[in-house]
Write a protein that holds these residues in place. Structure first.
Motif, short mmCIF file in Angstrom:
data_model
loop_
_atom_site.label_atom_id
_atom_site.label_comp_id
_atom_site.label_asym_id
_atom_site.label_seq_id
_atom_site.Cartn_x
_atom_site.Cartn_y
_atom_site.Cartn_z
N THR A 124 0.80 -1.22 0.00
CA THR A 124 0.00 0.00 0.00
C THR A 124 0.83 1.26 0.00
OG1 THR A 124 -0.11 -0.28 2.38
CG2 THR A 124 -2.01 -1.02 1.11
N GLY A 125 2.13 1.14 0.17
CA GLY A 125 2.94 2.34 0.08
C GLY A 125 3.04 3.11 1.38
N ASP A 126 2.58 2.52 2.49
CA ASP A 126 2.74 3.26 3.74
C ASP A 126 3.75 2.54 4.65
OD1 ASP A 126 1.28 1.08 4.20
OD2 ASP A 126 -0.36 2.06 5.27
N ILE A 127 4.71 1.88 4.01
CA ILE A 127 5.72 1.14 4.77
C ILE A 127 6.59 2.09 5.58
CG2 ILE A 127 7.38 1.13 2.85
CD1 ILE A 127 6.88 -1.79 5.18
N GLY A 128 6.66 3.35 5.16
CA GLY A 128 7.57 4.29 5.80
C GLY A 128 7.06 4.81 7.13
N LEU A 129 5.79 4.56 7.46
CA LEU A 129 5.28 5.02 8.75
C LEU A 129 5.92 4.18 9.86
CD1 LEU A 129 1.58 5.43 7.73
CD2 LEU A 129 3.38 7.13 7.82
N ILE A 130 6.07 4.83 11.02
CA ILE A 130 6.83 4.17 12.08
C ILE A 130 6.26 2.81 12.44
CG2 ILE A 130 7.58 4.32 14.46
CD1 ILE A 130 7.73 7.18 14.27
N ARG A 131 4.95 2.74 12.58
CA ARG A 131 4.34 1.49 13.02
C ARG A 131 4.63 0.36 12.03
NH1 ARG A 131 -0.60 -0.05 15.68
NH2 ARG A 131 -1.10 2.11 16.10
N ASN A 132 4.41 0.65 10.74
CA ASN A 132 4.63 -0.41 9.74
C ASN A 132 6.10 -0.77 9.62
OD1 ASN A 132 1.95 -0.10 9.33
ND2 ASN A 132 2.20 1.29 7.59
N LEU A 133 6.95 0.26 9.70
CA LEU A 133 8.39 0.00 9.59
C LEU A 133 8.85 -0.88 10.74
CD1 LEU A 133 10.66 0.93 7.73
CD2 LEU A 133 11.26 2.61 9.44
N GLY A 134 8.37 -0.55 11.95
CA GLY A 134 8.75 -1.35 13.11
C GLY A 134 8.29 -2.77 12.98
N LYS A 135 7.04 -2.93 12.49
CA LYS A 135 6.52 -4.30 12.32
C LYS A 135 7.36 -5.07 11.33
CE LYS A 135 1.63 -4.23 13.45
NZ LYS A 135 0.35 -3.82 12.88
N ALA A 136 7.68 -4.42 10.18
CA ALA A 136 8.47 -5.11 9.17
C ALA A 136 9.85 -5.46 9.72
CB ALA A 136 8.62 -4.24 7.92
N LEU A 137 10.46 -4.52 10.45
CA LEU A 137 11.82 -4.77 10.94
C LEU A 137 11.86 -5.91 11.94
CD1 LEU A 137 13.70 -1.42 11.55
CD2 LEU A 137 14.18 -3.22 9.93
N PHE A 138 10.84 -6.03 12.76
CA PHE A 138 10.92 -7.04 13.82
C PHE A 138 10.20 -8.33 13.47
CE2 PHE A 138 12.20 -3.30 16.13
CZ PHE A 138 13.27 -3.81 16.83
N THR A 139 9.61 -8.42 12.29
CA THR A 139 9.03 -9.71 11.90
C THR A 139 9.78 -10.27 10.68
OG1 THR A 139 7.37 -8.54 10.64
CG2 THR A 139 6.76 -9.28 12.86
N ASP A 140 9.52 -9.71 9.50
CA ASP A 140 10.13 -10.25 8.28
C ASP A 140 11.64 -10.06 8.27
OD1 ASP A 140 7.73 -10.98 7.46
OD2 ASP A 140 7.46 -9.38 5.99
N PHE A 141 12.08 -8.88 8.71
CA PHE A 141 13.47 -8.52 8.50
C PHE A 141 14.27 -8.61 9.79
CE2 PHE A 141 11.23 -6.84 4.98
CZ PHE A 141 12.09 -6.91 3.92
N VAL A 142 13.87 -9.52 10.67
CA VAL A 142 14.52 -9.52 11.99
C VAL A 142 15.97 -10.00 11.89
CG1 VAL A 142 13.65 -11.79 12.64
CG2 VAL A 142 14.27 -10.16 14.39
N VAL A 143 16.24 -10.97 11.01
CA VAL A 143 17.62 -11.48 10.93
C VAL A 143 18.58 -10.40 10.39
CG1 VAL A 143 19.10 -13.24 9.98
CG2 VAL A 143 16.82 -13.82 10.69
N PRO A 144 18.26 -9.75 9.26
CA PRO A 144 19.17 -8.68 8.82
C PRO A 144 19.25 -7.54 9.82
CG PRO A 144 17.24 -8.78 7.45
CD PRO A 144 17.24 -10.00 8.26
#
Lengths: 165, 478
Positions: A124-144
């Motif tokens: 949806t293009g709102d990945i840059g919002l803090i909430r979504n970014l935090g979710k992405a960082l700590f779920t999908d992208f936790v290893v990197p």
């Protein structure tokens, strides 16, 4: 042309102009000040792309912390035009030729390119919002994310090793 | 993330833990010996962890990582090299001016970076792994910072690595713009669907610049000799083996995913690079009087040979892995000798220092001779079957030009390797015996491992079939 397009072109012109000034300024302190303007322009781009968090972090970390470090170092070293090492004429020429070749290839490639209206956007293009970014960082992208923390550890140890008495 | 995915990442977690354990040991003021032995056992633990998880492979950890047979092979090679480098480091750093403890933190972190490269299948993990490797290497290269050469080498590597990182990111950005994805397989799918465009080729070109820098391929090789010379000998061994294995692994995975071998332009460019590597590396090495610089040029030539295997596509991967194995063992034993001969003041890198080594220390001379013969690709050493397999796949893929250049440049290479060997057996100058102050156990350990490496070289040279079968077995796990 709507408001975001106007903003985009204004910010791009600002970023390009100040980036060129960074390179051609004689005085290193002026270069750093122009660099700060470049960072502001880039932060503006982030906000235009709906990535407010990245924009703010870019301002705080780059335009704030890192630039202050740059200024400190430059002022402590007391650089000026006389002490600046004079570069070889041939070296300059070689640099111009090499850079010019790269520019030529890039321009030729970009002229041929057609960006077929493709917009690389995550859902949806709102990945840059803090909430979504935090979710992405700590779920999908936790290893990197963890690996990049180790990267900072490595940089820190390296700086201590090189810098200690 | 499921348990099985976590389990597949176990070796990498143990590797990351090793660095933290070393930090804690330093905090508790443990001695160099304790840190060294602990580090050794942590690396053994990584090997055990890999053995433990081998049945759960292949395992994907979406979206960034995949632990498969290729990753296991390359990670195994990396850990093996680090074990040897760690062992060499003890003797080298124990008698140096710098406190050696932080060295091990950086060594393990750099290893983790290389290992992450082997399992990455996404631009993000590719970049983070590469940065982790380079950032640790900056400090490792300049570790003995009171020496002029070390600082010069460190700064040179820092500048060029930062520049090539910028190239890499720009290339990634162009490919992302074209395909809308940063995952290797998704990029491959997008490209097969829409065909290659100019932007995409531009991106590939910029990425090849970055990879070429890390592998010291020819137009981007200018740092190699200076950095090899300036860095401490074990670090040089690390750059020549671990760092290049990691980058080569990710390059292979990337090329397989995007079908680089079917792109005529990319193949042409890589062919030119390979030929330039083979010729320039061997010709520049001819006149060198400095062993470390000579090995730098020789490694440029060896990666030219390796590119021949790389260009053969999927068929060449097995030959490439075998070549990297033989090359790592050879270089590690050569750098082991350099480390043992180095004195407190400077590294033993002058060729004249090796004059008559055979009469002073026959064992060292024997190990060095076997290593050089293997580099030259003489039969009965590992270098011969390695080069032979590459030549075979090259000929099978009808890459005649590359095959001919490979053979011709190998002959040139023979000259300078044999020149060193003849120096080893010349009549010795009178020189004072080197005093040995360290615990003899460590000398015994180093000598034993070097002798083991020498026998490995001979064994690989005579019976390569066993390893090749195992490599092929691993490569089908995907």
């Amino acid at each position: 042309m709507d408001i975001s397009q106007v903003l985009f072109y204004a910010l791009s012109a600002m970023a390009l102009g100040s980036a060129i000034m960074v390179v051609i300024s004689r005085n290193p302190v002026h270069s750093v000040l122009w660099l700060i303007i470049t960072f502001f322009a880039i932060s503006g781009h982030y906000i235009l792309m709906n990535a407010q968090f990245l924009g703010i972090v870019n301002l705080i970390v780059y335009a704030g912390a890192i630039m202050v470090l740059f200024l400190f170092v430059i002022m402590l070293m007391n650089l000026n035009a006389e002490t600046e090492p004079q570069k070889n004429k041939w070296l300059k020429l070689a640099g111009v030729v090499a850079g010019g070749c790269l520019l030529l290839v890039l321009v030729a490639a970009l002229k041929q390119a057609e960006v077929k209206g493709k917009v690389a956007m995550l859902e949806t293009g709102d990945i840059g919002l803090i909430r979504n970014l935090g979710k992405a960082l700590f779920t999908d992208f936790v290893v990197p994310f963890e690996i990049s923390s180790i990267l900072f550890l490595s940089a820190m140890v390296g700086a201590v090793v090189i810098g200690k008495k | 993330m499921t348990n099985l995915q976590l389990l597949a990442l176990l070796p990498f977690m143990v590797l990351a833990t090793a660095a933290v354990v070393v930090i804690l040991l330093i905090a508790f003021k443990q001695s160099h010996t304790v840190i060294q032995v602990t580090g050794f056992f942590m690396m053994c633990a990584v090997v055990l962890a890999m053995w433990f998880v081998r049945d759960t492979l292949p395992r994907e950890v979406p979206p960034l990582l995949v632990v498969d047979g290729l990753a296991a092979l390359f990670t195994g090679l990396i850990i093996f090299s680090v074990l040897v480098v760690g062992l060499l480091s003890y003797i080298y750093f124990e008698e140096r001016e710098e406190n050696p403890k932080e060295y091990y933190i950086l060594l393990f972190l750099a290893t983790l970076g290389a290992a992450v490269l082997t399992i990455s299948r996404h631009f993000i993990s590719f970049f983070i792994g590469l940065e982790l490797l380079s950032v640790s290497l900056y400090a490792l290269i300049a570790y003995l910072r009171n020496r002029n050469n070390a600082i010069e080498a460190g700064v040179k590597y820092l500048m060029l690595a930062a520049l090539t990182s910028a190239f890499l990111l720009f290339g990634m950005a162009l490919i992302y713009m074209e395909t809308g994805s940063m995952e290797f397989t998704a990029i491959g799918n997008a490209i097969t669907k829409s065909g290659t465009s100019v932007l995409f080729l531009m991106g590939i070109g910029l990425i090849v610049v970055a990879i070429g820098f890390k592998l010291a391929l020819v137009p981007f090789h200018l740092w190699a000799a200076d950095v090899y010379q300036g860095a401490p000998a074990p670090v040089t061994a690390f750059i020549a083996t671990v760092s290049k294995i990691g980058v080569f692994a990710v390059f292979v995975r990337f090329a397989q995913a995007i079908h680089l071998h079917e792109n005529a332009l990319a193949v042409t460019v890589l062919t030119v690079i390979a030929i330039a590597c083979m010729i320039a590396g061997n010709v520049l090495a001819l006149m060198q009087q400095n062993i470390k610089r000579l090995l730098a040029y020789s490694s440029i030539a060896h990666f030219g040979y390796l590119l021949v295997a790389f260009l053969s596509g999927d068929a060449g991967v097995g030959a490439g892995v075998f070549y990297l194995l033989a090359y790592s063992i050879t270089l590690l034993s050569a750098f082991g000798i350099i480390t043992l001969l180095s004195t407190r003041r400077k590294d033993a890198d002058e060729l004249s220092g090796y004059r008559g080594l055979f009469w002073r220390n026959p064992l060292m001379a024997a190990i060095f001779t076997v290593a050089l013969l293997s580099l030259a690709g003489i039969p009965l050493t590992a270098g011969f079957p390695a080069k032979f397999f590459i030549l075979t796949v090259g000929v099978q893929q009808h890459m005649w030009l590359l095959a001919v250049v490979l053979v011709l440049t190998s002959v040139i290479g023979l000259y300078y390797y044999l020149r060193i060997i003849s120096t080893l057996f010349a009549s010795p100058p009178l020189s004072p015996a080197k005093e040995k102050s360290l615990h003899p156990l460590f000398y015994a350990a180093t000598y034993t491992s070097l002798v083991v490496l020498m026998f490995l070289l001979a064994w690989l040279g005579i019976f390569p079939g066993f390893i090749i079968d195992n490599v092929q077995e691993f490569l089908v796990i995907r």
